[in-house]
Write an enzyme that holds these catalytic residues in place. Structure first.
Site, PDB file in Angstrom:
ATOM      1  N   ASN A 198       1.540   2.972  -2.649  1.00  0.00           N
ATOM      2  CA  ASN A 198       0.730   3.748  -3.530  1.00  0.00           C
ATOM      3  C   ASN A 198      -0.210   4.513  -2.735  1.00  0.00           C
ATOM      4  O   ASN A 198      -0.590   6.038  -2.759  1.00  0.00           O
ATOM      5  CB  ASN A 198       0.178   2.971  -4.588  1.00  0.00           C
ATOM      6  CG  ASN A 198       1.110   3.109  -6.026  1.00  0.00           C
ATOM      7  OD1 ASN A 198       1.989   4.710  -6.466  1.00  0.00           O
ATOM      8  ND2 ASN A 198       1.514   2.092  -6.279  1.00  0.00           N
ATOM      9  N   GLY A 227       0.733  -1.176  -0.271  1.00  0.00           N
ATOM     10  CA  GLY A 227      -0.336   0.071   0.054  1.00  0.00           C
ATOM     11  C   GLY A 227       0.388   1.341   0.027  1.00  0.00           C
ATOM     12  O   GLY A 227       0.349   2.443   0.875  1.00  0.00           O
ATOM     13  N   MET A 267      -4.305  -6.735  -6.453  1.00  0.00           N
ATOM     14  CA  MET A 267      -3.441  -8.305  -7.772  1.00  0.00           C
ATOM     15  C   MET A 267      -4.704  -9.642  -7.648  1.00  0.00           C
ATOM     16  O   MET A 267      -4.583 -10.418  -8.146  1.00  0.00           O
ATOM     17  CB  MET A 267      -2.481  -8.510  -7.228  1.00  0.00           C
ATOM     18  CG  MET A 267      -1.177  -7.934  -6.329  1.00  0.00           C
ATOM     19  SD  MET A 267      -0.683  -6.751  -7.905  1.00  0.00           S
ATOM     20  CE  MET A 267       0.522  -7.907  -8.595  1.00  0.00           C
ATOM     21  N   ASN A 316      -5.948   2.636 -12.644  1.00  0.00           N
ATOM     22  CA  ASN A 316      -5.093   1.278 -12.504  1.00  0.00           C
ATOM     23  C   ASN A 316      -3.152   2.263 -12.957  1.00  0.00           C
ATOM     24  O   ASN A 316      -3.148   2.798 -13.239  1.00  0.00           O
ATOM     25  CB  ASN A 316      -4.808  -0.062 -12.698  1.00  0.00           C
ATOM     26  CG  ASN A 316      -3.703  -0.609 -12.489  1.00  0.00           C
ATOM     27  OD1 ASN A 316      -3.674  -1.539 -10.526  1.00  0.00           O
ATOM     28  ND2 ASN A 316      -2.975  -2.118 -13.403  1.00  0.00           N
ATOM     29  N   HIS A 333       0.989   1.148 -13.192  1.00  0.00           N
ATOM     30  CA  HIS A 333       1.243  -0.417 -13.835  1.00  0.00           C
ATOM     31  C   HIS A 333       3.004   0.430 -13.585  1.00  0.00           C
ATOM     32  O   HIS A 333       3.456   0.955 -14.843  1.00  0.00           O
ATOM     33  CB  HIS A 333       0.897  -1.429 -14.737  1.00  0.00           C
ATOM     34  CG  HIS A 333       1.540  -1.984 -15.418  1.00  0.00           C
ATOM     35  ND1 HIS A 333       1.028  -3.375 -15.134  1.00  0.00           N
ATOM     36  CD2 HIS A 333       2.351  -1.672 -16.232  1.00  0.00           C
ATOM     37  CE1 HIS A 333       1.858  -4.274 -15.457  1.00  0.00           C
ATOM     38  NE2 HIS A 333       2.555  -3.930 -16.206  1.00  0.00           N
ATOM     39  N   ILE A 383      -7.786 -10.121 -10.898  1.00  0.00           N
ATOM     40  CA  ILE A 383      -8.308 -10.259 -12.453  1.00  0.00           C
ATOM     41  C   ILE A 383      -9.802  -9.639 -12.433  1.00  0.00           C
ATOM     42  O   ILE A 383     -10.001 -10.453 -11.747  1.00  0.00           O
ATOM     43  CB  ILE A 383      -7.484 -11.153 -13.264  1.00  0.00           C
ATOM     44  CG1 ILE A 383      -6.295 -10.856 -13.381  1.00  0.00           C
ATOM     45  CG2 ILE A 383      -8.252 -10.888 -14.919  1.00  0.00           C
ATOM     46  CD1 ILE A 383      -5.551 -11.538 -14.231  1.00  0.00           C
TER      47      ILE A 383
HETATM   48  C1  GAR Z   1       3.119  -1.397  -7.391  1.00  0.00           C
HETATM   49  O1  GAR Z   1       4.304  -1.643  -8.291  1.00  0.00           O
HETATM   50  C2  GAR Z   1       2.325  -0.824  -8.650  1.00  0.00           C
HETATM   51  O2  GAR Z   1       2.812  -0.116  -9.485  1.00  0.00           O
HETATM   52  C3  GAR Z   1       1.655  -2.918  -9.262  1.00  0.00           C
HETATM   53  O3  GAR Z   1       2.295  -3.492  -7.342  1.00  0.00           O
HETATM   54  C4  GAR Z   1       3.091  -2.673  -6.958  1.00  0.00           C
HETATM   55  C5  GAR Z   1       2.385  -2.195  -5.766  1.00  0.00           C
HETATM   56  O4  GAR Z   1       2.931  -1.295  -4.635  1.00  0.00           O
HETATM   57  N1  GAR Z   1       0.544  -2.941  -9.345  1.00  0.00           N
HETATM   58  C6  GAR Z   1       0.894  -3.731 -10.224  1.00  0.00           C
HETATM   59  O5  GAR Z   1       1.642  -4.570 -10.909  1.00  0.00           O
HETATM   60  C7  GAR Z   1      -0.244  -4.412 -10.564  1.00  0.00           C
HETATM   61  N2  GAR Z   1      -0.346  -4.943 -12.294  1.00  0.00           N
HETATM   62  P1  GAR Z   1       2.005  -0.770  -3.579  1.00  0.00           P
HETATM   63  O6  GAR Z   1       1.593  -1.866  -2.217  1.00  0.00           O
HETATM   64  O7  GAR Z   1       3.286  -0.749  -1.981  1.00  0.00           O
HETATM   65  O8  GAR Z   1       1.807   0.342  -3.768  1.00  0.00           O
END
Ligand code: GAR
Length: 212
Positions: free
Chosen positions: A16, A14, A92, A109, A111, A94
């Site tokens: 982001n 989390g 994560m 989203n 990515h 789909i």
């Molecule tokens: C981030 O790097 C995000 O871009 C990626 O997972 C990570 C989550 O980090 N998302 C994906 O790969 C989606 N396909 P976080 O939980 O610290 O935000």
């Protein structure tokens, strides 16, 4: 103008989510986070929501017989909270086709690659294996085409010759943390427009930003 109500879906750490919570805590930020939903009870991001006093709920995907049943439960929680825009932040799962149809053009989203390059999982390793010199982060609208929806914003970072997937992921994550709040602000300011292109996916235009 009323603040746009966002819901954030997470599955893990989390970081982001944390940057979005911090951005939305500023009094002049045009978005408020009305609900955080995690599909995993152990997601570290839940504590960030708690710290910011934002309602958070766990909807474990394993409790549901199929993807659509889970998606409908998530959708019902978001609707009950008055959510207008859904932000995926390390979510994560789909979706079944139901979710992007129900929330069409209202799901974002982030990515960790420069889409359309490197879709799916382990994208930092994909970039290294491809010999890419540049990678980055993309904020895009979610459609039923996995990692293929209209691109809203991107930030590039270099790929160094000695990078591992972890060192590259850390560099990209820093770019993500600047990019996602910026893109969310544009939505809050109602500056995001979709331009139809015959025979092709819609293109995103941000009012007040010159193209190119
Ligand atoms: C981030 O790097 C995000 O871009 C990626 O997972 C990570 C989550 O980090 N998302 C994906 O790969 C989606 N396909 P976080 O939980 O610290 O935000």
């Amino acid at each position: 103008m009323a603040r746009l109500k966002a819901g954030v879906l997470i599955s893990g750490r989390g970081s982001n989510l944390l940057t979005l919570l911090e951005a939305c805590a500023a009094p002049d930020f045009p978005v408020e986070i009305a609900l955080v939903v995690s599909n995993r009870p152990e997601a570290g991001g839940l504590s960030h929501a708690q710290r910011f006093g934002v309602p958070a709920t766990v909807i474990p995907h394993r409790d549901f017989p199929d993807r659509e049943a889970f998606d409908r439960a998530v959708g019902a929680a978001l609707e009950a909270a008055g959510v207008e825009l859904v932000c995926l932040a390390g979510f994560m799962r789909i979706f079944s086709p139901w979710f992007p149809a129900r929330w069409a053009n209202r799901i974002l989203n982030i990515h960790p690659s420069l889409l359309p390059a490197f879709k799916g999982l382990h994208v930092q390793q994909q970039a290294i294996d491809a010999g890419a010199r540049v990678s980055g982060a993309t904020v895009h609208l979610v459609t039923d085409d996995l990692d293929g929806g209209p691109i809203v914003a991107q930030a590039a970072v270099p790929v160094h010759p000695d990078d591992t997937a972890d060192t590259l992921a850390a560099r990209i994550l820093k770019a993500e943390h600047a990019l996602y709040p910026l893109a969310l602000r544009w939505f809050g300011e109602r500056r995001v427009r979709l331009v139809p292109q015959p025979g092709k996916p819609d293109r995103v235009v941000i009012d007040g930003i010159a193209p190119g």
